[in-house]
Design a protein around this motif. Structure first.
Motif, PDB file in Angstrom:
ATOM      1  N   THR A   1       0.845  -1.195   0.000  1.00 16.00           N
ATOM      2  CA  THR A   1       0.000   0.000   0.000  1.00 16.00           C
ATOM      3  C   THR A   1       0.882   1.248   0.000  1.00 16.00           C
ATOM      4  O   THR A   1       2.017   1.209   0.480  1.00 16.00           O
ATOM      5  CB  THR A   1      -0.927   0.043   1.229  1.00 16.00           C
ATOM      6  OG1 THR A   1      -0.145   0.304   2.410  1.00 16.00           O
ATOM      7  CG2 THR A   1      -1.677  -1.274   1.402  1.00 16.00           C
ATOM      8  N   PRO A   2       0.390   2.385  -0.508  1.00 15.64           N
ATOM      9  CA  PRO A   2       1.207   3.599  -0.526  1.00 15.64           C
ATOM     10  C   PRO A   2       1.521   4.162   0.856  1.00 15.64           C
ATOM     11  O   PRO A   2       2.571   4.775   1.041  1.00 15.64           O
ATOM     12  CB  PRO A   2       0.345   4.592  -1.327  1.00 15.64           C
ATOM     13  CG  PRO A   2      -0.525   3.731  -2.177  1.00 15.64           C
ATOM     14  CD  PRO A   2      -0.830   2.532  -1.321  1.00 15.64           C
ATOM     15  N   ALA A   3       0.614   3.996   1.822  1.00 20.44           N
ATOM     16  CA  ALA A   3       0.804   4.668   3.112  1.00 20.44           C
ATOM     17  C   ALA A   3       0.559   3.769   4.318  1.00 20.44           C
ATOM     18  O   ALA A   3       0.675   4.237   5.453  1.00 20.44           O
ATOM     19  CB  ALA A   3      -0.120   5.885   3.206  1.00 20.44           C
ATOM     20  N   ASN A   4       0.230   2.508   4.091  1.00 21.25           N
ATOM     21  CA  ASN A   4      -0.073   1.616   5.218  1.00 21.25           C
ATOM     22  C   ASN A   4       0.765   0.347   5.211  1.00 21.25           C
ATOM     23  O   ASN A   4       0.376  -0.670   5.790  1.00 21.25           O
ATOM     24  CB  ASN A   4      -1.562   1.267   5.199  1.00 21.25           C
ATOM     25  CG  ASN A   4      -2.420   2.466   5.548  1.00 21.25           C
ATOM     26  OD1 ASN A   4      -2.496   2.887   6.694  1.00 21.25           O
ATOM     27  ND2 ASN A   4      -3.060   3.056   4.535  1.00 21.25           N
ATOM     28  N   GLY A   5       1.912   0.405   4.590  1.00 22.28           N
ATOM     29  CA  GLY A   5       2.858  -0.693   4.654  1.00 22.28           C
ATOM     30  C   GLY A   5       2.407  -1.935   3.910  1.00 22.28           C
ATOM     31  O   GLY A   5       1.574  -1.880   3.001  1.00 22.28           O
ATOM     32  N   LEU A   6       2.978  -3.044   4.323  1.00 23.79           N
ATOM     33  CA  LEU A   6       2.636  -4.341   3.760  1.00 23.79           C
ATOM     34  C   LEU A   6       1.481  -4.951   4.539  1.00 23.79           C
ATOM     35  O   LEU A   6       1.464  -4.920   5.773  1.00 23.79           O
ATOM     36  CB  LEU A   6       3.829  -5.296   3.828  1.00 23.79           C
ATOM     37  CG  LEU A   6       4.917  -5.146   2.768  1.00 23.79           C
ATOM     38  CD1 LEU A   6       6.069  -6.095   3.081  1.00 23.79           C
ATOM     39  CD2 LEU A   6       4.365  -5.427   1.391  1.00 23.79           C
ATOM     40  N   ALA A   7       0.538  -5.532   3.813  1.00 24.21           N
ATOM     41  CA  ALA A   7      -0.648  -6.118   4.445  1.00 24.21           C
ATOM     42  C   ALA A   7      -0.775  -7.573   4.032  1.00 24.21           C
ATOM     43  O   ALA A   7      -0.716  -7.891   2.841  1.00 24.21           O
ATOM     44  CB  ALA A   7      -1.904  -5.352   4.041  1.00 24.21           C
ATOM     45  N   LEU A   8      -0.933  -8.455   5.003  1.00 20.17           N
ATOM     46  CA  LEU A   8      -1.281  -9.842   4.740  1.00 20.17           C
ATOM     47  C   LEU A   8      -2.755 -10.004   5.098  1.00 20.17           C
ATOM     48  O   LEU A   8      -3.128  -9.919   6.273  1.00 20.17           O
ATOM     49  CB  LEU A   8      -0.421 -10.794   5.564  1.00 20.17           C
ATOM     50  CG  LEU A   8      -0.745 -12.294   5.423  1.00 20.17           C
ATOM     51  CD1 LEU A   8      -0.677 -12.731   3.965  1.00 20.17           C
ATOM     52  CD2 LEU A   8       0.180 -13.132   6.293  1.00 20.17           C
ATOM     53  N   GLN A   9      -3.591 -10.188   4.090  1.00 22.28           N
ATOM     54  CA  GLN A   9      -5.038 -10.224   4.292  1.00 22.28           C
ATOM     55  C   GLN A   9      -5.601 -11.529   3.728  1.00 22.28           C
ATOM     56  O   GLN A   9      -4.999 -12.138   2.842  1.00 22.28           O
ATOM     57  CB  GLN A   9      -5.701  -9.025   3.610  1.00 22.28           C
ATOM     58  CG  GLN A   9      -5.193  -7.691   4.140  1.00 22.28           C
ATOM     59  CD  GLN A   9      -5.828  -6.491   3.469  1.00 22.28           C
ATOM     60  OE1 GLN A   9      -6.364  -6.583   2.368  1.00 22.28           O
ATOM     61  NE2 GLN A   9      -5.757  -5.337   4.124  1.00 22.28           N
ATOM     62  N   HIS A  10      -6.750 -11.935   4.266  1.00 21.62           N
ATOM     63  CA  HIS A  10      -7.399 -13.124   3.719  1.00 21.62           C
ATOM     64  C   HIS A  10      -8.882 -13.116   4.038  1.00 21.62           C
ATOM     65  O   HIS A  10      -9.332 -12.471   4.996  1.00 21.62           O
ATOM     66  CB  HIS A  10      -6.744 -14.402   4.235  1.00 21.62           C
ATOM     67  CG  HIS A  10      -7.081 -14.751   5.655  1.00 21.62           C
ATOM     68  ND1 HIS A  10      -6.618 -14.051   6.744  1.00 21.62           N
ATOM     69  CD2 HIS A  10      -7.855 -15.760   6.157  1.00 21.62           C
ATOM     70  CE1 HIS A  10      -7.065 -14.595   7.861  1.00 21.62           C
ATOM     71  NE2 HIS A  10      -7.829 -15.636   7.546  1.00 21.62           N
ATOM     72  N   ARG A  11      -9.634 -13.797   3.198  1.00 23.76           N
ATOM     73  CA  ARG A  11     -11.056 -14.070   3.429  1.00 23.76           C
ATOM     74  C   ARG A  11     -11.181 -15.587   3.596  1.00 23.76           C
ATOM     75  O   ARG A  11     -10.944 -16.341   2.656  1.00 23.76           O
ATOM     76  CB  ARG A  11     -11.901 -13.565   2.255  1.00 23.76           C
ATOM     77  CG  ARG A  11     -13.409 -13.794   2.459  1.00 23.76           C
ATOM     78  CD  ARG A  11     -14.240 -13.243   1.294  1.00 23.76           C
ATOM     79  NE  ARG A  11     -14.077 -11.805   1.171  1.00 23.76           N
ATOM     80  CZ  ARG A  11     -13.662 -11.192   0.069  1.00 23.76           C
ATOM     81  NH1 ARG A  11     -13.381 -11.896  -1.016  1.00 23.76           N
ATOM     82  NH2 ARG A  11     -13.515  -9.888   0.043  1.00 23.76           N
TER      83      ARG A  11
END
Length: 269
Positions: A111-121
């Motif tokens: 993301t440009p301003a929220n770092g790296l994200a590990l997401q899942h559904r």
């Protein structure tokens, strides 16, 4: 290309080598998008674009460049840039059951301003879950690995030494999709990102190097002509300059460097 001429005789040669990804990879939008996305490749560099409100919640909006994955496997890529359409715009590696907007998935996103994200559904139509897994600076290698129901996320600065960021366990089918997902988080805008070395189980197993010999030039006999080429990646590869056609021989200063000199003693070399 390298061209030499003495006014009456001339010769030139050009080098271009590239290895792309598996042609079964296709790009398509996820969910309802304000502007259609796209994915294209030029000389090993992918450009992906997508709009959409987000890849999050119970359903997704964006663009997904993907290939079929049967069973276990991995995907990795070197990300080069991302458009800042929103602090929560996302681009990264994704594995999901289908292109249905509410599909179960795992997503390792920049993301440009929220770092790296590990997401899942976890399952189709379920809510999404988020873990912040660090900051990001381009260029950045990302990698997703599937082993059974376990999806492991990793990052690297060089594509060789990997740091584990975490793991998630969405309910995935044996046959699913793996690829690159992007969302602008602003449904009327396209976010653009670029990446290279996209390789893995469902894509090319190993992306090859790309090389250019530079621009044409005219050389004078018995005087060095400077050759300047470009090579991707810039490390971990072997390179050399050589004479492909023409009479006589050429003397190279340092033939294993991207920039060297070539000197010919005979007209037409």
């Amino acid at each position: 290309r390298h061209t030499v001429s003495d006014g009456s005789l001339s010769d030139s040669t050009e080098i271009a080598v590239s290895y792309g990804t598996n042609p079964v990879a296709t790009g398509a939008d996820l969910g309802m998008v304000g502007v259609s996305g796209s994915a294209s490749q030029t000389n090993g560099v992918w450009t992906v674009q997508g709009s959409g409100t987000d890849i999050w919640g119970t359903e997704d909006g964006g663009h997904f460049l993907a290939a079929p994955l049967a069973g276990d496997g991995f995907l990795q890529a070197r990300f080069l840039s991302q458009g800042n359409t929103d602090p929560w715009a996302k681009v990264g590696l994704m594995i999901r059951n289908s292109r249905d907007r509410n599909s179960a998935h795992a997503f390792l996103a920049i993301t440009p301003a929220n770092g790296l994200a590990l997401q899942h559904r976890p399952t189709a139509g379920d809510v999404s879950f988020h873990t912040n897994v660090g900051s990001s600076t381009f260029p950045l290698w990302l990698r997703l690995e599937r082993s059974g129901t376990n999806i492991v996320a990793r990052r690297s600065s060089n594509g060789t030494n990997w740091v584990t960021l975490g793991s998630v366990n969405p309910l995935l089918n044996s046959n699913c999709l793996i690829g690159v997902a992007i969302s602008s988080h602003q449904n009327g805008l396209l976010s653009t990102a670029s990446l290279e070395r996209l390789e893995g189980s469902a894509f090319a197993s190993k992306a090859g190097p790309q090389v250019s010999a530079g621009t044409n030039r005219i050389a004078v006999t018995n005087a060095p002509s400077t050759l300047t080429g470009t090579v991707l990646p810039s490390s971990g590869v072997a390179l050399s300059w050589s004479l492909v056609a023409g009479p006589g021989t050429l003397s190279f200063g340092t033939p294993t460097n991207t920039t060297t000199s070539a000197t010919g003693a005979l007209p037409g070399e």
